[in-house]
Design a protein around this motif. Structure first.
Motif, PDB file in Angstrom:
ATOM      1  N   UNK A 346       1.040  -1.089   0.073  1.00  0.00           N
ATOM      2  CA  UNK A 346       0.054   0.093  -0.189  1.00  0.00           C
ATOM      3  C   UNK A 346       0.484   1.442  -0.045  1.00  0.00           C
ATOM      4  N   UNK A 347      -0.212   2.335  -0.418  1.00  0.00           N
ATOM      5  CA  UNK A 347       0.382   3.374  -0.694  1.00  0.00           C
ATOM      6  C   UNK A 347       0.886   4.344   1.213  1.00  0.00           C
ATOM      7  N   UNK A 348       2.270   4.736   1.283  1.00  0.00           N
ATOM      8  CA  UNK A 348       2.468   5.461   2.266  1.00  0.00           C
ATOM      9  C   UNK A 348       2.671   4.400   3.308  1.00  0.00           C
ATOM     10  N   UNK A 349       3.254   3.267   2.997  1.00  0.00           N
ATOM     11  CA  UNK A 349       3.539   2.399   3.638  1.00  0.00           C
ATOM     12  C   UNK A 349       4.866   1.748   4.255  1.00  0.00           C
ATOM     13  N   UNK A 350       5.918   2.493   3.768  1.00  0.00           N
ATOM     14  CA  UNK A 350       7.736   2.558   4.090  1.00  0.00           C
ATOM     15  C   UNK A 350       8.125   1.992   2.801  1.00  0.00           C
ATOM     16  N   UNK A 351       7.838   1.354   1.579  1.00  0.00           N
ATOM     17  CA  UNK A 351       8.588   0.979   0.338  1.00  0.00           C
ATOM     18  C   UNK A 351       9.889   1.889   0.284  1.00  0.00           C
ATOM     19  N   UNK A 352       9.216   3.262  -0.144  1.00  0.00           N
ATOM     20  CA  UNK A 352      10.126   4.057  -0.610  1.00  0.00           C
ATOM     21  C   UNK A 352      11.310   4.570   0.649  1.00  0.00           C
ATOM     22  N   UNK A 353      10.830   4.532   1.422  1.00  0.00           N
ATOM     23  CA  UNK A 353      12.076   4.306   2.836  1.00  0.00           C
ATOM     24  C   UNK A 353      13.416   3.371   3.073  1.00  0.00           C
ATOM     25  N   UNK A 354      12.672   1.945   2.808  1.00  0.00           N
ATOM     26  CA  UNK A 354      13.545   0.598   2.106  1.00  0.00           C
ATOM     27  C   UNK A 354      14.313   0.555   1.220  1.00  0.00           C
ATOM     28  N   UNK A 355      13.686   1.488  -0.147  1.00  0.00           N
ATOM     29  CA  UNK A 355      15.051   1.348  -0.982  1.00  0.00           C
ATOM     30  C   UNK A 355      15.304   2.589  -0.459  1.00  0.00           C
ATOM     31  N   UNK A 413      23.166   1.486 -19.335  1.00  0.00           N
ATOM     32  CA  UNK A 413      24.350   1.566 -20.180  1.00  0.00           C
ATOM     33  C   UNK A 413      25.645   1.810 -19.678  1.00  0.00           C
ATOM     34  N   UNK A 414      25.730   2.316 -18.329  1.00  0.00           N
ATOM     35  CA  UNK A 414      26.229   2.603 -18.333  1.00  0.00           C
ATOM     36  C   UNK A 414      26.791   1.658 -16.178  1.00  0.00           C
ATOM     37  N   UNK A 415      25.875   1.146 -15.744  1.00  0.00           N
ATOM     38  CA  UNK A 415      26.141  -0.012 -15.009  1.00  0.00           C
ATOM     39  C   UNK A 415      26.896  -1.105 -15.682  1.00  0.00           C
ATOM     40  N   UNK A 416      27.938  -1.701 -14.103  1.00  0.00           N
ATOM     41  CA  UNK A 416      28.567  -3.055 -14.365  1.00  0.00           C
ATOM     42  C   UNK A 416      27.646  -4.109 -14.170  1.00  0.00           C
ATOM     43  N   UNK A 417      28.258  -5.432 -13.675  1.00  0.00           N
ATOM     44  CA  UNK A 417      27.771  -6.094 -12.709  1.00  0.00           C
ATOM     45  C   UNK A 417      28.367  -6.007 -11.764  1.00  0.00           C
ATOM     46  N   UNK A 418      28.591  -5.352 -11.326  1.00  0.00           N
ATOM     47  CA  UNK A 418      29.134  -4.787  -9.856  1.00  0.00           C
ATOM     48  C   UNK A 418      28.578  -3.846  -9.211  1.00  0.00           C
ATOM     49  N   UNK A 419      27.992  -3.099 -10.436  1.00  0.00           N
ATOM     50  CA  UNK A 419      26.924  -1.482  -9.896  1.00  0.00           C
ATOM     51  C   UNK A 419      25.639  -2.439  -9.014  1.00  0.00           C
ATOM     52  N   UNK A 420      25.122  -1.237  -8.456  1.00  0.00           N
ATOM     53  CA  UNK A 420      23.071  -1.123  -7.641  1.00  0.00           C
ATOM     54  C   UNK A 420      23.073  -0.351  -8.482  1.00  0.00           C
ATOM     55  N   UNK A 421      21.361  -1.043  -8.596  1.00  0.00           N
ATOM     56  CA  UNK A 421      20.848   0.073  -9.475  1.00  0.00           C
ATOM     57  C   UNK A 421      19.742   0.216  -8.355  1.00  0.00           C
ATOM     58  N   UNK A 422      18.721   1.174  -7.927  1.00  0.00           N
ATOM     59  CA  UNK A 422      17.878   1.740  -7.098  1.00  0.00           C
ATOM     60  C   UNK A 422      16.286   2.138  -7.512  1.00  0.00           C
ATOM     61  N   UNK A 423      15.592   1.581  -8.114  1.00  0.00           N
ATOM     62  CA  UNK A 423      14.366   2.112  -8.598  1.00  0.00           C
ATOM     63  C   UNK A 423      13.682   2.138  -7.648  1.00  0.00           C
ATOM     64  N   UNK A 424      12.096   3.517  -8.208  1.00  0.00           N
ATOM     65  CA  UNK A 424      11.011   3.725  -7.213  1.00  0.00           C
ATOM     66  C   UNK A 424       9.857   4.628  -7.827  1.00  0.00           C
ATOM     67  N   UNK A 455      13.717  -2.544  -6.370  1.00  0.00           N
ATOM     68  CA  UNK A 455      12.387  -1.897  -7.176  1.00  0.00           C
ATOM     69  C   UNK A 455      11.280  -1.782  -6.848  1.00  0.00           C
ATOM     70  N   UNK A 456      10.947  -0.856  -6.893  1.00  0.00           N
ATOM     71  CA  UNK A 456       9.550  -0.226  -5.979  1.00  0.00           C
ATOM     72  C   UNK A 456       8.598   0.217  -6.433  1.00  0.00           C
ATOM     73  N   UNK A 457       7.290  -0.882  -6.546  1.00  0.00           N
ATOM     74  CA  UNK A 457       6.957  -0.737  -7.801  1.00  0.00           C
ATOM     75  C   UNK A 457       5.115  -0.978  -7.585  1.00  0.00           C
ATOM     76  N   UNK A 458       4.698  -0.130  -8.531  1.00  0.00           N
ATOM     77  CA  UNK A 458       2.402  -0.867  -7.699  1.00  0.00           C
ATOM     78  C   UNK A 458       2.847  -2.436  -8.409  1.00  0.00           C
TER      79      UNK A 458
END
Length: 519
Positions: A346-355, A413-424, A455-458
């Motif tokens: 649910x919205x406002x449940x702490x998902x973005x904070x977790x990311x 495109x810039x990421x390598x196998x050692x990178x971290x990606x966080x999407x919200x 990956x935070x998503x609905x």
């Protein structure tokens, strides 16, 4: 200044045993700081300290050398000793006074006044070094860095150079303390002479008028300026005093020439570098006092099996603790072949904070700091990329969906196998079908690159993308789906169940609405 070669060779510094030069910071890898609220943390840690720039630089610059990070962990562990931290902080405070004295000298026109301030700075320095050495001798040091510096400091204090500086400083202070002079002011004429036992009339005047004092009276004493500069009258008086006591002031001038660079390079380096540790420990101290845990993480530049327990968003926790709020902690774990955490709920449940928390942990671990949590095993990324929702800029001709696509494409495109990606919450401006299609495309690329990702998503469907994807969801209070717990747990996505529970609580399910309409 004392010769530096033999002394500093035995002490590499507090930041790395190998004493490397500073690595360049990749500007593209600092864009994530604001998304993760690390810019707020770094600004608060650095504060207005003298070494603010050094602290900020170290908190920006991640390290992938395990030995260097363990070296820093040892120093942090030693400085957990409150008494040692206080001794070290007192030393830094005294060194700040030394620097302030030396800076203020540039505003002084009188060479005699400059000499006096220089002498005071050297006296503070000598006392600071001795006090620090005594404190280190009493501390149960375990870190290689502090043990090496303690050994260096013992040798430095026993050197002929420091002995000469300390002796000369004490001699000059003693000589100048004996300087006593008399100033007679008559109209525009000022006479200066050596003091020869003349009576002090100020004491007699105070004694005479004491009998007339009745309760509290207004203080008519003149307040003088506190800054160090002197006007032309004061400078002229000091010149006359120096002529009367030419031996003492001549010795002071010779002292200043012989000890022009009295601060040892290794001592100055320790003062600069230790502030990185003290500043961070000072920042997290109130959080620890509130019952929150911090730990030295187990780090790896190879293994992507990661975990953290009782962890939290550092920026949010600092704000909540300061205002008396409650901090909710969370756990996570990824085991091979798991790489991606898809967070729903649910919205406002702490998902973005977790990311944000996930990104903060990995960055702080890679600069060598204690991280939020009772235990953590983390990966050392080469780059961190974030994609958080932004408000549309009316000056930007691209639409929101196009901006999302361009930004995530640039990151992947810039990421390598050692990178971290966080999407919200990306692709929220398009239809569910299109968002699902694009989300799967993004996850396919993430899995192909073997990236660690949150990956935070609905879109609940993305939580079951494959064996490399783990589903986590923010939860609500049992029996009260409108009440958020801010706990994010490992469980299948069930967003529809949350929606149905809330609808039932508010009596707006399909059946209930139909009954109302037909009445």
């Amino acid at each position: 200044m004392a010769p530096q070669g033999t002394q500093t060779a035995r002490y590499a510094g507090l930041l790395s045993e190998m004493a490397p030069g500073p690595d360049p910071v990749d500007d593209r890898d600092l864009e994530f700081l604001a998304d993760l609220r690390l810019d707020q943390v770094i600004a608060a840690v650095a504060g207005q300290r003298d070494e603010r720039d050094l602290i900020v630089g170290l908190l920006h610059r991640r390290v992938r050398d395990i030995g260097t990070l363990e070296y820093r962990h040892e120093v942090f562990a030693d400085l957990e000793d409150r008494r040692l931290a206080q001794v070290t902080a007192a030393f830094c405070g005294q060194m700040s006074q030394v620097r302030a004295h030396l800076r203020q000298m540039s505003a002084m026109r009188s060479r005699h006044q400059r000499g006096g301030w220089f002498l005071d700075a050297a006296a503070i320095y000598c006392d600071a070094v001795r006090s620090l050495a005594a404190g280190l001798d009493e501390a149960p040091l375990a870190s290689r860095a502090l043990r090496a510096f303690r050994g260096f400091l013992a040798g430095y204090l026993g050197s002929a150079e420091f002995a000469e500086l300390a002796r000369d400083t004490a001699d000059r202070k003693t000589d100048l303390a004996q300087v006593a002079y008399l100033v007679r002011i008559k109209g525009p004429r000022v006479e200066v002479s050596k003091y020869d036992g003349e009576p002090d009339y100020s004491a007699e005047i105070e004694e005479t008028f004491e009998r007339f004092r009745q309760g509290a009276v207004k203080d008519y004493q003149v307040s003088y300026r506190t800054w160090p500069t002197m006007n032309h009258v004061g400078e002229r008086i000091l010149d006359l005093v120096a002529r009367l006591f030419s031996d003492e002031f001549g010795a002071l001038a010779d002292y200043c020439d012989r000890h022009a660079e009295f601060v040892d390079l290794a001592v100055a380096r320790f003062d600069r570098e230790v502030q990185f540790y003290l500043a961070y420990l000072e920042y997290i101290r109130p959080l620890r006092s509130a019952g929150l845990s911090f730990c030295m993480p187990d780090v790896s530049a190879r293994s992507k099996e990661i975990s953290a327990h009782d962890t939290f968003d550092l920026a949010l926790a600092a704000r909540l603790v300061a205002t008396g709020g409650t901090v909710v902690t969370n756990d996570f774990e990824l085991r091979d072949p798991e790489r991606v955490i898809v967070v729903t709920g649910p919205n406002q449940g702490g998902k973005t904070t977790f990311a944000r928390m996930f990104g903060q942990l990995h960055h702080l671990a890679a600069v060598g700091c204690p991280v939020p949590g009772s235990a953590a095993r983390l990966f050392l990324p080469d780059l961190i990329f974030t994609h958080f929702e932004r408000e549309e800029d009316i000056a930007d001709l691209t639409g929101k969906l196009e901006d999302d696509l361009l930004r995530i494409a640039k990151a992947l495109q810039a990421a390598t196998g050692d990178s971290i990606v966080i999407m919200n919450e990306i692709f929220t401006s398009t239809t569910v079908g299109d968002a699902l299609f694009l989300g799967r495309k993004v996850l396919t690329k993430v899995v192909e690159l073997d990236l660690l990702c949150v990956y935070v998503t609905f879109l609940d469907e993305l939580a079951s993308f494959g064996s490399t994807v783990v589903s986590m969801a923010s939860t609500v209070a049992p029996g009260d789906p409108a009440s958020r717990t801010y706990k994010v747990v490992r469980k299948p996505a069930d967003g529809l169940a949350y929606a149905l529970a809330i609808a039932r609580k508010n009596r707006v399910t399909y059946e209930e609405l139909r009954q109302r309409v037909t009445r």
